[in-house]
Design a protein around this motif. Structure first.
Motif, PDB file in Angstrom:
ATOM      1  N   UNK A  51       2.789   2.718  48.750  1.00 35.00           N
ATOM      2  CA  UNK A  51       2.402   4.142  48.261  1.00 35.00           C
ATOM      3  C   UNK A  51       3.731   4.345  47.597  1.00 35.00           C
ATOM      4  N   UNK A  52       5.004   4.159  47.825  1.00 36.83           N
ATOM      5  CA  UNK A  52       5.839   4.920  46.898  1.00 36.83           C
ATOM      6  C   UNK A  52       6.268   4.095  45.578  1.00 36.83           C
ATOM      7  N   UNK A  53       5.587   2.602  45.660  1.00 34.54           N
ATOM      8  CA  UNK A  53       5.974   2.008  44.265  1.00 34.54           C
ATOM      9  C   UNK A  53       4.755   2.458  43.494  1.00 34.54           C
ATOM     10  N   UNK A  54       3.449   2.807  44.132  1.00 37.11           N
ATOM     11  CA  UNK A  54       2.423   3.127  43.154  1.00 37.11           C
ATOM     12  C   UNK A  54       2.809   4.667  42.577  1.00 37.11           C
ATOM     13  N   UNK A  55       3.398   5.449  43.388  1.00 41.19           N
ATOM     14  CA  UNK A  55       3.890   6.642  43.190  1.00 41.19           C
ATOM     15  C   UNK A  55       4.672   6.644  41.669  1.00 41.19           C
ATOM     16  N   UNK A  56       5.587   5.861  41.793  1.00 44.52           N
ATOM     17  CA  UNK A  56       6.570   5.723  40.873  1.00 44.52           C
ATOM     18  C   UNK A  56       5.947   5.410  39.692  1.00 44.52           C
ATOM     19  N   UNK A  57       5.081   4.072  39.838  1.00 43.98           N
ATOM     20  CA  UNK A  57       4.228   3.535  38.628  1.00 43.98           C
ATOM     21  C   UNK A  57       3.717   4.897  37.714  1.00 43.98           C
ATOM     22  N   UNK A  58       2.804   5.730  38.444  1.00 38.77           N
ATOM     23  CA  UNK A  58       2.022   6.680  38.098  1.00 38.77           C
ATOM     24  C   UNK A  58       2.903   8.057  37.432  1.00 38.77           C
ATOM     25  N   UNK A  59       4.183   8.256  38.137  1.00 40.70           N
ATOM     26  CA  UNK A  59       4.798   9.214  37.316  1.00 40.70           C
ATOM     27  C   UNK A  59       5.377   8.810  35.921  1.00 40.70           C
ATOM     28  N   UNK A  60       5.842   7.460  35.925  1.00 42.41           N
ATOM     29  CA  UNK A  60       6.238   7.065  34.646  1.00 42.41           C
ATOM     30  C   UNK A  60       5.159   6.942  33.684  1.00 42.41           C
ATOM     31  N   UNK A  61       3.817   6.454  34.050  1.00 38.65           N
ATOM     32  CA  UNK A  61       2.910   6.599  33.200  1.00 38.65           C
ATOM     33  C   UNK A  61       2.555   7.972  32.656  1.00 38.65           C
ATOM     34  N   UNK A  62       2.698   8.995  33.347  1.00 42.24           N
ATOM     35  CA  UNK A  62       2.310  10.418  33.278  1.00 42.24           C
ATOM     36  C   UNK A  62       3.716  10.765  32.119  1.00 42.24           C
TER      37      UNK A  62
END
Length: 487
Positions: free
Chosen positions: A77-88
């Motif tokens: 979840x933490x890894x996915x969260x960081x990828x999503x924020x970077x994408x945004x």
């Protein structure tokens, strides 16, 4: 796997109010990098972009909802969260023009929602998915520390910034600040704290809840109201500082026990004003429909924006005036009266509150005065000695008692005012200087802030109050101000 889950919060009236400031329908956004999350983590996402023109400036929101299987581990979840924020963040930078990237033209925020579904990311496959997903919303936060230790972001003051909030934090903030104006100021305050953290390398706040509480307890909350109050005195439209504003500001500065009481009163007033504003717009629209007026000349959304553009303190003052009516003398309620009151959020917005007389056939009855509301607004617009004036709002107020219940029925008219020409500005300033001695002389006399509705456009005189805290400044209407064209 155990997760911290949050249920649907009370969104409050602010989220409803923001709708009238929406500039266009939301647009779907494709974020680079999210396809990897969908493939590797059996996830789905939805991203939508919203643009609002708030009273104080432009607000852009990117709402990102990520659906993950319920058994997703915390590390994933933490890894996915960081990828999503970077994408945004990447999408945001790519979407800005060079001018927007370097100029502070507004605020931008990412609202990130993570929802856990029962092992299947296809929310459509669950017939009860809407209810189920709402109960499985993941509670998470960011805060200043996240962008110092986990995801380092350039917080240069010379560039526009995308402020990142979890879904839960964002709606908690909205419920706390209550008004579009306070939301705008909080975003400014929030960005300053993030930039301070970046330069000092020390987190300036641990949680969004703590930061918004600190913001709402600061005397700086009243800076705009104080600026308007001072401008009214400078323009000789008001005799003295608003005593309620002085008392509340001092309470906040001294962190006295009454500060919390004042804050609760303002929150209640903000909600009441929101309810009344929507009621006024709905009532006007219904009357137009009954009259078979399909071609409304009045832009009701624009009217709604004017009413909802008031700050916490400004709403407090308007509601305080409304709810003082039952305490007025029986003779005054019977005859009807007028109160002039200025917005404490915008120097260019002025209110005329016409309290209808109780006698159905009286000179100041609802039947006699209601058809004249538009003319009252135009008359006041030509006489109020404020160069910045852009709207006069007239409220026709009727207190209706049925059995043991009392209701408020409010008629509404909003009159836009053309900006003064340079010549009109010069004449106005000259007339204000000539009237200065007369106004100074008037300061020594006791005047009532109430008058009959037939004199609505001529003057406002403050009534004597029982206590210092209830006193309001006098608002002068200058009969010598040259008329301006009506829109």
């Amino acid at each position: 796997m155990s997760h911290s889950i949050t249920t649907m919060p009370d969104w409050g009236y602010l989220t409803t109010e923001l709708v009238c400031y929406l500039q266009a329908d939301a647009t779907a956004v494709a974020l680079a990098g999210m396809h990897m999350i969908e493939h590797d983590y059996n996830a789905q996402y939805i991203a939508r972009h919203y643009q609002y023109q708030l009273p104080l400036g432009k607000l852009q929101l990117l709402e990102l909802t990520l659906y993950l299987p319920f058994d997703t581990g915390s590390a994933n979840i933490e890894a996915v969260r960081m990828i999503a924020v970077k994408s945004a963040l990447s999408w945001y930078k790519a979407s800005l023009s060079p001018d927007e990237y370097n100029d502070a033209v507004g605020y931008e925020a990412l609202i990130f929602d993570i929802q856990l579904v029962g092992g299947d990311s296809s929310a459509q496959n669950d017939k009860d998915s809407e209810k189920y997903n709402a109960l499985q919303r993941l509670k998470h936060s960011f805060g200043a520390r996240y962008f110092l230790e986990d995801l380092v972001v350039d917080m240069s003051e010379s560039q526009q910034q995308l402020q990142v909030f979890s879904w839960d934090d964002w709606y908690s903030i909205a419920a706390a600040v209550r008004t579009p104006s306070e939301l705008w100021r909080f975003l400014s305050y929030h960005l300053e704290q993030l930039q301070h953290s970046a330069t000092s390398h020390i987190p300036s706040f641990e949680s969004e809840d703590a930061l918004v509480e600190k913001f709402l307890q600061s005397p700086g909350l009243f800076n705009s109201a104080i600026a308007v109050d001072n401008a009214l005195i400078k323009n000789e439209a008001q005799d003295e500082p608003n005593s309620a504003l002085v008392a509340i500001t001092l309470a906040y500065k001294n962190q006295s026990t009454t500060a919390q009481m004042y804050h609760q009163h303002m929150l209640q007033a903000a909600t009441l004003w929101s309810q009344l504003s929507m009621q006024m717009i709905e009532t006007y629209s219904e009357k137009q429909t009954i009259n078979n007026d399909d071609q409304l000349d009045v832009p009701l959304v624009y009217w709604q924006q004017q009413l909802l553009g008031e700050s916490l303190f400004s709403r407090h003052e308007l509601i305080r005036t409304l709810y003082r009516h039952p305490k007025q003398s029986a003779s005054l309620q019977k005859d009807g009266y007028v109160v002039h009151q200025h917005s404490y959020e915008s120097l260019g917005r002025h209110y005329v509150l016409v309290f209808y007389g109780q006698e159905a056939t009286g000179h100041n009855s609802k039947a006699a005065v209601q058809p004249k509301l538009a003319q009252i607004a135009k008359d006041v617009a030509t006489r109020l000695p404020i160069i910045e004036l852009h709207h006069v709002i007239v409220l026709g107020i009727d207190f209706i008692t049925e059995a043991d219940d009392t209701f408020i029925d409010i008629d509404l008219w909003i009159q836009p005012v053309d900006t003064m020409t340079q010549r009109e500005r010069q004449l106005t300033k000259q007339l204000q200087r000539l009237k200065h001695q007369d106004i100074q002389h008037q300061k020594g006399s006791s005047q009532s802030d109430q008058q009959t509705a037939s004199n609505a456009a001529s003057a406002n005189k403050d009534s004597k109050k029982d206590s210092q805290a209830d006193r309001r400044p006098q608002v002068h209407l200058n009969l010598s101000i040259p008329a301006r064209k009506d829109k």
